[in-house]
Design an enzyme around this catalytic site. Structure first.
Site, PDB file in Angstrom:
ATOM      1  N   ARG A 211      -4.699  -2.377  -6.491  1.00 10.64           N
ATOM      2  CA  ARG A 211      -3.528  -2.299  -5.610  1.00 10.64           C
ATOM      3  C   ARG A 211      -2.283  -1.918  -6.407  1.00 10.64           C
ATOM      4  O   ARG A 211      -2.095  -2.365  -7.534  1.00 10.64           O
ATOM      5  CB  ARG A 211      -3.276  -3.659  -4.954  1.00 10.64           C
ATOM      6  CG  ARG A 211      -4.428  -4.207  -4.150  1.00 10.64           C
ATOM      7  CD  ARG A 211      -4.730  -3.472  -2.904  1.00 10.64           C
ATOM      8  NE  ARG A 211      -3.591  -3.351  -2.005  1.00 10.64           N
ATOM      9  CZ  ARG A 211      -3.699  -2.954  -0.729  1.00 10.64           C
ATOM     10  NH1 ARG A 211      -4.890  -2.663  -0.221  1.00 10.64           N
ATOM     11  NH2 ARG A 211      -2.645  -2.854   0.018  1.00 10.64           N
ATOM     12  N   VAL A 212      -1.449  -1.129  -5.781  1.00 12.90           N
ATOM     13  CA  VAL A 212      -0.169  -0.809  -6.400  1.00 12.90           C
ATOM     14  C   VAL A 212       0.954  -1.599  -5.731  1.00 12.90           C
ATOM     15  O   VAL A 212       2.093  -1.531  -6.127  1.00 12.90           O
ATOM     16  CB  VAL A 212       0.136   0.704  -6.350  1.00 12.90           C
ATOM     17  CG1 VAL A 212      -0.868   1.457  -7.194  1.00 12.90           C
ATOM     18  CG2 VAL A 212       0.129   1.226  -4.924  1.00 12.90           C
ATOM     19  N   ASP A 213       0.617  -2.351  -4.670  1.00 10.85           N
ATOM     20  CA  ASP A 213       1.629  -3.188  -4.017  1.00 10.85           C
ATOM     21  C   ASP A 213       1.398  -4.648  -4.409  1.00 10.85           C
ATOM     22  O   ASP A 213       0.636  -4.940  -5.312  1.00 10.85           O
ATOM     23  CB  ASP A 213       1.581  -3.011  -2.498  1.00 10.85           C
ATOM     24  CG  ASP A 213       0.179  -3.262  -1.952  1.00 10.85           C
ATOM     25  OD1 ASP A 213      -0.682  -3.802  -2.687  1.00 10.85           O
ATOM     26  OD2 ASP A 213      -0.064  -2.929  -0.784  1.00 10.85           O
ATOM     27  N   ASP A 214       2.054  -5.559  -3.734  1.00 10.05           N
ATOM     28  CA  ASP A 214       1.936  -6.962  -4.121  1.00 10.05           C
ATOM     29  C   ASP A 214       0.813  -7.673  -3.372  1.00 10.05           C
ATOM     30  O   ASP A 214       0.971  -8.778  -2.867  1.00 10.05           O
ATOM     31  CB  ASP A 214       3.275  -7.673  -3.906  1.00 10.05           C
ATOM     32  CG  ASP A 214       4.313  -7.140  -4.877  1.00 10.05           C
ATOM     33  OD1 ASP A 214       3.917  -6.710  -5.974  1.00 10.05           O
ATOM     34  OD2 ASP A 214       5.505  -7.140  -4.533  1.00 10.05           O
TER      35      ASP A 214
END
Ligand code: WTA
Length: 670
Positions: free
Chosen positions: A548-551
């Site tokens: 994932r590149v988000d939280d």
């Protein structure tokens, strides 16, 4: 030659192969001579209009869809209507709109109709070895119909929500299919979620009924699901929402009826009512675009999102992906270790396999109970041919002695599958060499709750694999890798994974919040669906998912938002701020002393608000957090401190207060 142009556009949407050679020039046959070595040579419009397959939208999926039963067809028009570009207006995805069908009918009645009524639909293996059961397709349909009739009788109608909070009993797929039969929208809540999480979901979708059981055994533990349901329902009443009926299955092996707490007038025993109803039930024919289910999933911020899937496209997509990615054959015995509380259990325990008439194994227990060889014993007991699991399970069993695997023959195994997170090459090799005796291809399927079905996956008989790569896109899927500015990048590259154009299994909205749907998924890179994942593509065109590149984080294959865990920690009266990677950095209210008790009570806050699976393994006291001047937490630095890679902290000069880094390092083992 506008006809030619239009044609070039539709061909440009072709999948896999074409995507890998997108830097080439397009030429339409008949328009100019194919002269350059690297030109793309397209068929003429005359040829395409007669061809079995022209574009993924108009040819391929409508051909496949004809294998299913539709009460009313979709006519001659296009089978898909879509706008994925927020700049051009509201995002909309519709497949087979106007056609009517029923997914339960297709998964059971249609299979029985073709002569497979006496085939085993479900094998059930209980927590305790030796405790098992099974149902044929005929028997499964009868059970589904009895429950469907009961639900109708208490007033559940097409479009009504039904919350299902059940463990992996046969009653879980039965309940899903019963809802689908009458057009009710199920929302399964994973039975590991806490009362608070369950309440949050009930408050969002307001079901008429909740279906649960009194308790379940997982490994040596007993989990009292009815107590958790009671607490959730009480919380809902306090928020002005009351659910009329709590249908409770008596799971005798875990808990006796008499010991179960009961609310007269609201609670009903499953076994008291369903046997009284007829074993046939008329089907509710629904539009292909009518809702099938809601499944809440974690996002990077705020409350969980109600991912909404509809009927027709989802049906066609889950069935087809199941068939090809696992090389499904009618003689297969299929076991997916996922729980129906997650999307994998929806698409690849219940719908995809039954739509193919498969024999499906459901396991109630824990994979290391009574010992670490349980999975392989089960494989031998049922002669499992297709085994689908998560890297987290592979890694945990890999740590145990090889004899746990080799004491079972595993001869029946044909294809192995992996899902949920990237499978690291060493786990891949162990799975392939040890579990599969180097004979079984591994389908490393990349997909998401939102995508409904596999997006990037091996076709196990078709192409060579690379350990750790999900390989290539499924038919009709067009993944692209974009840079920070949203420009597609070609060849060997690394960036953000997006999808161009829709596919039948795509989710249609977030329940009650279409704006959040657009903002989260379609605004980051206009013109594309943004997956939230990073991805690189190697020189041979293989895809490598990098996480994932988000939280959003992955804990033992369970997807949770850092924001959810943080908000549970911060709700603790003595906590001021928290940043989570499930290694949690926690800042206390000024003056509160650090203590082991406080640590435990913080972990408890996460367990009770989300579920035990989300509990942080480590709490690191943080006098302050590394933040930029605009207040954004620099998680990169926290990750390095957590993994003790102190020489790789990078540039910390942009921090509002660089000295917090030293303070954090000093508190590492306190
Ligand atoms: C991750 C689960 C690498 C990814 C079906 C995705 C994977 C998230 C893979 C979705 C895979 C899933 N390789 N990463 N084969 N499969 N993921 O919604 O980060 O629970 O975005 O759906 O899991 O998780 P979800």
């Amino acid at each position: 030659t506008s006809g030619h142009l239009r044609h070039v556009e539709s061909m440009a949407q072709l999948p896999s192969g074409a995507g890998r050679i997108s830097h080439l020039n397009a030429v339409v046959l008949g328009e100019s001579l194919a002269s350059e070595e690297h030109d793309l040579v397209f068929p003429s419009p005359e040829f395409s209009s007669q061809a079995l397959l022209s574009s993924p939208e108009h040819g391929f999926w409508s051909e496949i869809a004809k294998e299913f039963y539709w009460k009313k067809g979709w006519g001659d028009g296009p089978i898909v209507e879509q706008n994925l570009d927020v700049r051009k207006g509201t995002v909309k995805i519709e497949w087979f709109k106007g056609a009517t069908t029923n997914i339960c009918y297709n998964a059971l009645d249609r299979i029985i109709g073709r002569g497979d009524g006496n085939k085993i639909a479900l094998y059930w293996e209980g927590n305790e070895p030796g405790h098992d059961a099974k149902l044929t397709y005929n028997e499964l349909l009868e059970k589904v119909c009895q429950l469907a009739n009961y639900l109708k009788d208490i007033g559940v109608k097409k479009g009504d929500a039904v919350v299902i909070y059940l463990p992996m009993l046969m009653e879980l797929p039965i309940a899903m299919l019963a809802c689908a039969r009458i057009g009710a929208v199920h929302s399964v809540v994973f039975a590991g979620f806490s009362a608070e999480s369950l309440a949050q979901r009930i408050l969002d979708c307001r079901p008429k009924v909740i279906i649960t059981c009194n308790a379940v055994r997982r490994g040596p533990k007993v989990i009292h699901l009815k107590d958790i349901s009671d607490a959730a329902l009480l919380e809902c009443v306090n928020n002005g929402v009351s659910v009329g009926v709590c249908l409770t299955y008596e799971n005798q092996s875990a808990m006796k009826k008499e010991a179960t707490k009961w609310v007269e007038g609201r609670d009903i025993w499953w076994q008291d009512v369903t046997p009284k109803y007829p074993t046939t039930c008329a089907v509710e024919w629904v539009d292909a675009e009518d809702s099938l289910f809601l499944l809440y999933t974690s996002g990077s911020t705020g409350k969980p999102k109600g991912v909404l899937h509809t009927t027709g496209g989802y049906m066609v997509y889950t069935a087809t992906t199941f068939k090809y990615a696992f090389d499904y054959k009618p003689s297969d015995i299929y076991w997916c270790t996922a729980d129906c509380g997650w999307i994998t259990g929806h698409s690849y325990v219940t719908y995809g396999p039954f739509l193919n008439g498969a024999s499906v194994l459901v396991f109630e227990g824990a994979p290391n109970y009574p010992d670490a060889g349980r999975c392989w014993d089960i494989v031998d007991k049922y002669k499992v041919t297709l085994f689908y699991t998560a890297p987290t399970l592979v890694r945990s069993l890999m740590r145990e002695k090889t004899e746990y695997v080799t004491r079972a023959s595993r001869k029946s195994l044909r294809v192995l599958g992996s899902v949920g997170e990237p499978i690291n090459p060493s786990a891949w090799r162990w799975f392939f060499n040890v579990v599969g005796d180097s004979r079984c291809p591994i389908s490393d399927t990349w997909w998401q709750t939102e995508t409904g079905g596999f997006m990037i996956t091996p076709l196990p008989g078709a192409w060579p694999q690379k350990p750790g790569s999900a390989t290539f896109p499924f038919f009709g899927v067009q993944p692209v890798i974009v840079d920070e500015k949203g420009n597609e990048i070609g060849g060997e590259c690394s960036g953000y994974l997006c999808i161009k154009s829709s596919w039948p299994g795509a989710f249609r909205t977030l329940y009650g919040d279409h704006e959040r749907y657009e903002t989260t998924y379609f605004k980051p890179f206009p013109g594309y669906y943004f997956t939230g994942d990073g991805c690189s593509r190697d020189g041979d065109g293989y895809h490598w998912l990098t996480g994932r590149v988000d939280d959003v984080i992955n804990v033992s294959g369970h997807r949770i938002g850092t924001a959810e865990v943080e908000s549970a920690l911060v709700s603790h009266p003595q906590c001021a701020e928290a940043a989570v990677g499930i290694y949690a950095f926690v800042t206390l209210i000024d003056g509160v002393p650090y203590s082991q008790e406080l640590r435990q009570s913080l972990v408890l806050a996460v367990r009770s608000q989300i579920g035990a699976f989300a509990a942080p393994d480590k709490i690191h006291w943080a006098p302050g957090l590394p933040k930029t001047r605009s207040g954004k937490i620099m998680r990169r630095i926290l990750r390095k401190i957590a993994s003790r890679q102190l020489d790789e902290l990078g540039d910390i000069s942009t921090l509002a207060d660089p000295s917090v880094v030293d303070q954090l390092i000093a508190l590492t083992d306190s």
